[in-house]
Each structure stands twice: as structure tokens, then as C-alpha cells.
Design a protein around this motif. Structure first.
Motif, PDB file in Angstrom:
ATOM      1  N   ALA A 134       0.815  -1.218   0.000  1.00 30.68           N
ATOM      2  CA  ALA A 134       0.000   0.000   0.000  1.00 30.68           C
ATOM      3  C   ALA A 134       0.845   1.263   0.000  1.00 30.68           C
ATOM      4  O   ALA A 134       0.524   2.238  -0.685  1.00 30.68           O
ATOM      5  CB  ALA A 134      -0.931  -0.012   1.211  1.00 30.68           C
ATOM      6  N   THR A 135       1.936   1.269   0.776  1.00 27.48           N
ATOM      7  CA  THR A 135       2.734   2.489   0.925  1.00 27.48           C
ATOM      8  C   THR A 135       4.096   2.423   0.246  1.00 27.48           C
ATOM      9  O   THR A 135       4.729   3.446   0.014  1.00 27.48           O
ATOM     10  CB  THR A 135       2.953   2.791   2.413  1.00 27.48           C
ATOM     11  OG1 THR A 135       3.745   1.739   3.001  1.00 27.48           O
ATOM     12  CG2 THR A 135       1.617   2.877   3.149  1.00 27.48           C
ATOM     13  N   GLY A 136       4.575   1.206  -0.022  1.00 31.74           N
ATOM     14  CA  GLY A 136       5.899   1.043  -0.599  1.00 31.74           C
ATOM     15  C   GLY A 136       7.021   1.169   0.410  1.00 31.74           C
ATOM     16  O   GLY A 136       8.201   1.096   0.053  1.00 31.74           O
ATOM     17  N   VAL A 137       6.688   1.346   1.683  1.00 32.83           N
ATOM     18  CA  VAL A 137       7.687   1.532   2.737  1.00 32.83           C
ATOM     19  C   VAL A 137       8.241   0.192   3.190  1.00 32.83           C
ATOM     20  O   VAL A 137       7.499  -0.784   3.373  1.00 32.83           O
ATOM     21  CB  VAL A 137       7.065   2.277   3.938  1.00 32.83           C
ATOM     22  CG1 VAL A 137       8.065   2.359   5.090  1.00 32.83           C
ATOM     23  CG2 VAL A 137       6.611   3.668   3.513  1.00 32.83           C
ATOM     24  N   TRP A 138       9.559   0.130   3.390  1.00 35.78           N
ATOM     25  CA  TRP A 138      10.223  -1.076   3.882  1.00 35.78           C
ATOM     26  C   TRP A 138      10.308  -1.035   5.413  1.00 35.78           C
ATOM     27  O   TRP A 138      10.565   0.012   6.000  1.00 35.78           O
ATOM     28  CB  TRP A 138      11.640  -1.195   3.317  1.00 35.78           C
ATOM     29  CG  TRP A 138      11.697  -1.754   1.924  1.00 35.78           C
ATOM     30  CD1 TRP A 138      11.636  -1.057   0.760  1.00 35.78           C
ATOM     31  CD2 TRP A 138      11.818  -3.131   1.579  1.00 35.78           C
ATOM     32  NE1 TRP A 138      11.718  -1.911  -0.309  1.00 35.78           N
ATOM     33  CE2 TRP A 138      11.832  -3.191   0.161  1.00 35.78           C
ATOM     34  CE3 TRP A 138      11.923  -4.305   2.306  1.00 35.78           C
ATOM     35  CZ2 TRP A 138      11.942  -4.389  -0.531  1.00 35.78           C
ATOM     36  CZ3 TRP A 138      12.028  -5.510   1.625  1.00 35.78           C
ATOM     37  CH2 TRP A 138      12.040  -5.540   0.224  1.00 35.78           C
ATOM     38  N   SER A 139      10.120  -2.176   6.037  1.00 30.52           N
ATOM     39  CA  SER A 139      10.377  -2.323   7.466  1.00 30.52           C
ATOM     40  C   SER A 139      11.333  -3.493   7.648  1.00 30.52           C
ATOM     41  O   SER A 139      11.285  -4.464   6.888  1.00 30.52           O
ATOM     42  CB  SER A 139       9.082  -2.573   8.247  1.00 30.52           C
ATOM     43  OG  SER A 139       8.462  -3.778   7.836  1.00 30.52           O
ATOM     44  N   ARG A 140      12.200  -3.378   8.642  1.00 31.75           N
ATOM     45  CA  ARG A 140      13.195  -4.418   8.879  1.00 31.75           C
ATOM     46  C   ARG A 140      13.256  -4.722  10.365  1.00 31.75           C
ATOM     47  O   ARG A 140      13.259  -3.808  11.190  1.00 31.75           O
ATOM     48  CB  ARG A 140      14.572  -3.977   8.364  1.00 31.75           C
ATOM     49  CG  ARG A 140      14.604  -3.721   6.859  1.00 31.75           C
ATOM     50  CD  ARG A 140      15.896  -3.059   6.414  1.00 31.75           C
ATOM     51  NE  ARG A 140      15.950  -2.867   4.971  1.00 31.75           N
ATOM     52  CZ  ARG A 140      15.390  -1.853   4.327  1.00 31.75           C
ATOM     53  NH1 ARG A 140      14.730  -0.920   5.010  1.00 31.75           N
ATOM     54  NH2 ARG A 140      15.489  -1.755   3.016  1.00 31.75           N
ATOM     55  N   GLU A 141      13.295  -6.002  10.699  1.00 33.22           N
ATOM     56  CA  GLU A 141      13.358  -6.386  12.107  1.00 33.22           C
ATOM     57  C   GLU A 141      14.149  -7.676  12.267  1.00 33.22           C
ATOM     58  O   GLU A 141      14.336  -8.440  11.304  1.00 33.22           O
ATOM     59  CB  GLU A 141      11.957  -6.562  12.698  1.00 33.22           C
ATOM     60  CG  GLU A 141      11.149  -7.675  12.062  1.00 33.22           C
ATOM     61  CD  GLU A 141       9.760  -7.787  12.686  1.00 33.22           C
ATOM     62  OE1 GLU A 141       9.312  -8.936  12.903  1.00 33.22           O
ATOM     63  OE2 GLU A 141       9.124  -6.752  12.944  1.00 33.22           O
ATOM     64  N   SER A 142      14.619  -7.929  13.477  1.00 36.04           N
ATOM     65  CA  SER A 142      15.366  -9.149  13.774  1.00 36.04           C
ATOM     66  C   SER A 142      14.994  -9.630  15.166  1.00 36.04           C
ATOM     67  O   SER A 142      14.512  -8.863  16.003  1.00 36.04           O
ATOM     68  CB  SER A 142      16.878  -8.904  13.663  1.00 36.04           C
ATOM     69  OG  SER A 142      17.267  -7.753  14.391  1.00 36.04           O
ATOM     70  N   THR A 143      15.229 -10.919  15.396  1.00 35.58           N
ATOM     71  CA  THR A 143      14.855 -11.547  16.664  1.00 35.58           C
ATOM     72  C   THR A 143      15.970 -12.457  17.134  1.00 35.58           C
ATOM     73  O   THR A 143      16.576 -13.185  16.338  1.00 35.58           O
ATOM     74  CB  THR A 143      13.558 -12.375  16.506  1.00 35.58           C
ATOM     75  OG1 THR A 143      12.506 -11.518  16.045  1.00 35.58           O
ATOM     76  CG2 THR A 143      13.144 -12.999  17.829  1.00 35.58           C
ATOM     77  N   PHE A 144      16.229 -12.409  18.421  1.00 35.53           N
ATOM     78  CA  PHE A 144      17.172 -13.327  19.046  1.00 35.53           C
ATOM     79  C   PHE A 144      16.456 -14.001  20.204  1.00 35.53           C
ATOM     80  O   PHE A 144      15.640 -13.387  20.891  1.00 35.53           O
ATOM     81  CB  PHE A 144      18.412 -12.593  19.566  1.00 35.53           C
ATOM     82  CG  PHE A 144      19.320 -13.469  20.395  1.00 35.53           C
ATOM     83  CD1 PHE A 144      20.194 -14.354  19.785  1.00 35.53           C
ATOM     84  CD2 PHE A 144      19.268 -13.439  21.778  1.00 35.53           C
ATOM     85  CE1 PHE A 144      21.011 -15.181  20.542  1.00 35.53           C
ATOM     86  CE2 PHE A 144      20.083 -14.249  22.540  1.00 35.53           C
ATOM     87  CZ  PHE A 144      20.961 -15.129  21.917  1.00 35.53           C
ATOM     88  N   GLY A 145      16.746 -15.298  20.427  1.00 38.43           N
ATOM     89  CA  GLY A 145      16.063 -15.972  21.519  1.00 38.43           C
ATOM     90  C   GLY A 145      16.691 -17.287  21.901  1.00 38.43           C
ATOM     91  O   GLY A 145      17.610 -17.794  21.236  1.00 38.43           O
ATOM     92  N   VAL A 146      16.190 -17.834  22.990  1.00 39.18           N
ATOM     93  CA  VAL A 146      16.601 -19.146  23.490  1.00 39.18           C
ATOM     94  C   VAL A 146      15.332 -19.931  23.813  1.00 39.18           C
ATOM     95  O   VAL A 146      14.401 -19.398  24.433  1.00 39.18           O
ATOM     96  CB  VAL A 146      17.467 -19.033  24.758  1.00 39.18           C
ATOM     97  CG1 VAL A 146      17.853 -20.419  25.258  1.00 39.18           C
ATOM     98  CG2 VAL A 146      18.708 -18.193  24.490  1.00 39.18           C
ATOM     99  N   ALA A 147      15.294 -21.179  23.365  1.00 40.74           N
ATOM    100  CA  ALA A 147      14.168 -22.060  23.663  1.00 40.74           C
ATOM    101  C   ALA A 147      14.687 -23.289  24.393  1.00 40.74           C
ATOM    102  O   ALA A 147      15.786 -23.785  24.100  1.00 40.74           O
ATOM    103  CB  ALA A 147      13.458 -22.482  22.377  1.00 40.74           C
ATOM    104  N   ALA A 148      13.915 -23.774  25.358  1.00 36.90           N
ATOM    105  CA  ALA A 148      14.282 -24.974  26.108  1.00 36.90           C
ATOM    106  C   ALA A 148      13.061 -25.871  26.230  1.00 36.90           C
ATOM    107  O   ALA A 148      11.936 -25.382  26.389  1.00 36.90           O
ATOM    108  CB  ALA A 148      14.807 -24.613  27.492  1.00 36.90           C
ATOM    109  N   ALA A 149      13.278 -27.176  26.136  1.00 34.70           N
ATOM    110  CA  ALA A 149      12.174 -28.133  26.201  1.00 34.70           C
ATOM    111  C   ALA A 149      12.604 -29.363  26.983  1.00 34.70           C
ATOM    112  O   ALA A 149      13.745 -29.818  26.883  1.00 34.70           O
ATOM    113  CB  ALA A 149      11.732 -28.536  24.797  1.00 34.70           C
TER     114      ALA A 149
END
Length: 298
Positions: free
Chosen positions: A196-211
Motif C-alpha cells: 500500500a505504501t511502498g515503505v520497507w520495514s526491517r526487524e530481527s529476533t534473538f532468543g533461546v528455547a528450552a524443552a
């Protein structure tokens, strides 16, 4: 989250967990006579194990992901994926798949109201096992999953989305053929362009999972999974945006033949969005997440 709402949610989670476990026991009880060796390829729901299947093994896997509840309004996001997996050589697994999505959003701050279903995107999952748990102190596998999407997975807004998810998985049997624990170190990033707008968004994620999963029947495992996730603006963990802790039960059952099922529910129990004094991060994450998987080798 209000105490009564939290208790109500957890009551529902554990009720569902008990129903699934009881049903699996009733179905499998008359059939099972011995316990197989533990295979962690599909054992966990939100984390991944280090096993990748035997050379030449092929599988089809269905995965349904559900995400519910934001701070305001009504929010539901569903994703239904289908994946074909193949182990062409020892210690390497390759898979390719696609997914459909459905969003039902009304009155949520920062989101347009939306009720729609759509083709979501495609992905490739590659895993290489460096250490086999059967011959080492622990198992070690590295996974990479490049993705392309045509809608935003959170808002459902049309656009181009490109991303990569990386995971380093470690698992170990604490009690041979009975109890197994897994830890995942997670990193992912994505760029999205609004149609709709042509705007770029950028994101990143860091994490730890335990089971932690324990055998309660020859073909049934139950346990719990926890995840700590931090999200950032920018592809390289540039500006902190929020964090969340998820916790909930999981169940896995090996069915007759080559079929299996797994299900898990995860509730956000702690977290906060950057610049928001309210408890929990319901800006970048949801309050509730649920996953149901089943698959078959052929």
C-alpha cells in the motif's frame, strides 16, 4: 494480564493438554508393547531436536500455528503449512513447503481491521547434524530456513516479505529412553515492503528455547517448553523493541504405522515492549500461541 484472566487461560491450557494426553493413551494403549528409542526429529513443538531421519527417508508434515490476543480489541492469526521432507545423505535433511494464512483483527491498536484468508508464502528448511546423540555426549544440529511471503504474518497486510531463521539445537537424554532435554539458540531477520505504501520495514529476533519431554507411555511423551525472545528494529539487532517469555505444555504421540502427532500451547508469562510501561509485550508478540502438527513417513 489480569490474575483472573491468566488463571483462566492456564486452566484451559492444562485442560486441553490433559484431554490430548488421555486420548492418546486410550488410542495407543491396546497396541503398544514396547518402547522404541527416542527420536527427537518431531518430538518438540516450539523447539527443534537434533535427529533428522534416516538416509532416504521421506515425510509429509502438516503444521497449524495459531496466535491470539493483543492488548486491545480482538486478534486471531492462523497459519496452515504443508512441508515435504527428505534426507538425501547422512546427517543432512532438506524440506520445502508453503502455507496459507487467515487473519481476524478488529479494534487492535496499530492494526487495520481485517478478516481474510490468503496464500502466505513458501519456505525451505535445511538441517545438518554435526553430532549424533547416540555417539556423543549430546546431539548438535544447525538449521537454516529462508522464507518468502506475500503478506505480513502479524498484520495480514499485503506486501513482499523476505526472511531467514537460524537455529543451533542441542539435545541430550537425561534418562536413557525416558527423558530428553533440548536447548535452541535462535536468530532471525526479515525485511518487508508494504504494497500500500511502498515503505520497507526491517526487524530481527534473538532468543533461546528450552524443552523437557518425558515418556509416560511407550509411544507418548509429555513435557513443557519455554522460550525467551527479544525483538529489534533493523536486521542486525539494532534497536531493542521488546521481549517476551513464553511457557506451556507439549505432548507427542507416535501413532500406529508411520504416523505421529504433536501439540503445544504457550502463554506469554512475562515481557515488556520498549517504551510501554504495561506488563507483557503485546505489541510485538501475542498473549497466546498454539501449534498442532502431524506427519507421516512414506
Amino acid at each position: 494480564m489480569k490474575p483472573r484472566s491468566f488463571l483462566s487461560s492456564m486452566s484451559f491450557v492444562f485442560s486441553l493438554f490433559s484431554i490430548l494426553t488421555s486420548a492418546a493413551v486410550l488410542v495407543l494403549g491396546p497396541i503398544v508393547v514396547h518402547a522404541d528409542e527416542i527420536d527427537t526429529e518431531h518430538l518438540f513443538v516450539f523447539a527443534i531436536g537434533t535427529d533428522i531421519g534416516e538416509v532416504g527417508e521421506r515425510e509429509l508434515e502438516s503444521e497449524t500455528n495459531s496466535r491470539f490476543d493483543k492488548r486491545t480489541g480482538s486478534y486471531t492469526a492462523l497459519s496452515q503449512g504443508l512441508e515435504a521432507e527428505f534426507t538425501p545423505i547422512e546427517n543432512f535433511r532438506f524440506s520445502i513447503g508453503g502455507s496459507l494464512a487467515y487473519h481476524n483483527i478488529a479494534g487492535v491498536n496499530g492494526f487495520r481491521n481485517r478478516r481474510q484468508g490468503s496464500f502466505e508464502g513458501v519456505f525451505v528448511d535445511m538441517r545438518y547434524r554435526f553430532l549424533d546423540r547416540a555417539h556423543s555426549i549430546f546431539g548438535l544440529t544447525v538449521a537454516a530456513e529462508p522464507q518468502w511471503g506475500r503478506i505480513d504474518e502479524t498484520s495480514g497486510e499485503p506486501g513482499g516479505q523476505y526472511g531467514l531463521e537460524l537455529a543451533v539445537a542441542v539435545d541430550k537424554e537425561l534418562v536413557p529412553d525416558h527423558t530428553v532435554v533440548a536447548v535452541n539458540f535462535l536468530y532471525g531477520f526479515e525485511g518487508a515492503r508494504s504494497r500500500a505504501t511502498g515503505v520497507w520495514s526491517r526487524e530481527s529476533t534473538f532468543g533461546v528455547a528450552a524443552a523437557l519431554m518425558m515418556r509416560v507411555h511407550a509411544r507418548i511423551f509429555v513435557g513443557t517448553e519455554a522460550r525467551y525472545l527479544r525483538t529489534y528494529d533493523g536486521l542486525g539487532l539494532n534497536a531493542f523493541a521488546g521481549h517476551a517469555v513464553f511457557l506451556g505444555p507439549s505432548v507427542f504421540a507416535k501413532l500406529p504405522g508411520s504416523w505421529w502427532i504433536a501439540a503445544g500451547w504457550s502463554t506469554q508469562v512475562a515481557g515488556r515492549a520498549a517504551g510501554d510501561p504495561a506488563s507483557l509485550d503485546l505489541t510485538n508478540f501475542e498473549r497466546q500461541q498454539a501449534t498442532f502438527k502431524f506427519g507421516v513417513a512414506y
